[in-house]
Design a protein around this motif. Sequence first.
Motif, PDB file in Angstrom:
ATOM      1  N   ARG A  56       0.802  -1.241   0.000  1.00  0.00           N
ATOM      2  CA  ARG A  56       0.000   0.000   0.000  1.00  0.00           C
ATOM      3  C   ARG A  56       0.831   1.285   0.000  1.00  0.00           C
ATOM      4  O   ARG A  56       0.309   2.369  -0.155  1.00  0.00           O
ATOM      5  N   GLU A 104       1.533  -2.351  -8.608  1.00  0.00           N
ATOM      6  CA  GLU A 104       0.425  -1.388  -8.624  1.00  0.00           C
ATOM      7  C   GLU A 104      -0.931  -2.107  -8.708  1.00  0.00           C
ATOM      8  O   GLU A 104      -1.889  -1.581  -9.275  1.00  0.00           O
ATOM      9  N   THR A 107      -4.676  -0.583  -7.589  1.00  0.00           N
ATOM     10  CA  THR A 107      -4.408   0.857  -7.638  1.00  0.00           C
ATOM     11  C   THR A 107      -5.205   1.427  -8.799  1.00  0.00           C
ATOM     12  O   THR A 107      -4.970   1.069  -9.958  1.00  0.00           O
TER      13      THR A 107
END
Length: 398
Positions: A56, A104, A107
């Motif tokens: 994160r 990612e 995301t």
Amino acid sequence: MLGNREFKYVHLSAPAFITLKTYLPLKKTLSLTAIILACIQLYSQHTYAFFGSFNRDKATEGIHVYQLDTIKGKLSKLTSVSGILNPSFLTLSPDGKYVYSCTESKTKNSGSVSSFEFNPEKKTLRFINSQKSGGENPVYLTVHQNGKWLINGNYTEGSVSVYPLSENGMIQPAVQNFQFSEGSINPDRQERSHIHSTVFSPDFNYIFLPDLGADKIRAYQFKSKNEKPLQPAEVPFTQTVPGSGPRHFTFHPNGKYAYCIEEMGGTVSAYRYENGKLTPIQRTDTHPEKLKENFESSDIHISPDGRFLYASNRGAENNIAIFSIQNNGQLTTVGYQSTKGKHPRVFTIDSTGKFLIATNSVSGDATLFKRNLTTGLLKKMGKKIKISGVSSVQIRHY
């Protein structure tokens, strides 16, 4: 390593005295024992576990490498990498030199695939490069056996991307990206396609793409010498039970059977496999009959000897279902093993078949088990290791 020399073992009862007559063969025995122990220790110290996670935050370590002591059953941290976001799924090159990761993940409006070089002598993991994943939320990677191609599946909008790989492990820009759109009967989970894994056939001539959103196992021919290797297959997909949500997929070592774990159905479907075609032969639950809903089945693997299949369940279960594989490819339930944590997203079995490691992403820990090669049952070894958001694992012997 020991040649053809014969060694004599000397048994000394207590009390006992070592005479000159017994000293020389005893010395040979001790030398042999030392050599054997050294070989065992050498093997033990050249086994590594690679963990990916949902970190994160780029400032937080995302990929972790641990050394696996196969004698003591202990995992010891070796190195880690930060500066990357949500490296949620890992795979290794066939020679073990390179680690490829979905990055990612989860995301919004992002997604990438990244490569790293692992040096077992220096015990280092070095970032090489990244490429856009060709879609949001990459979740699964696989490498062709020739080490020249990387295939990525993007979950959120349902797509697959194909990348050439350089000899130095660098990922080149994608040469193909196929998007899928159709969904299935569950409006909350299957509003559109969701590719959840990318798995080569045993001969690497086909690739299969379980599509959780469309209830299909998609298939393409893979022509590795072409500039654009993904080509239409004679059978472009195998339809699964509506609402089942096919997720991960694996082949039996004999190449005759294939198995798909269905996340939403809490089931494993078994297939007979031949030349890119799947023929259903069985569908069985990954949970006891008393559990009726809210299934969250996740990952699936077969022991190297082809005798047992393992399937992980998250949600209310947090366990691994164990099945014996019959000669006709069908499954018989053996039992269930708690993963000692919450949300076992991914697990793996090492190439010797002796060890299984499960990652529990919600409780943020990983558990090492030793497999009973005869019964298929699992026994916890050592202490759990803590890795926040741990989500995938690979084991490699060097």
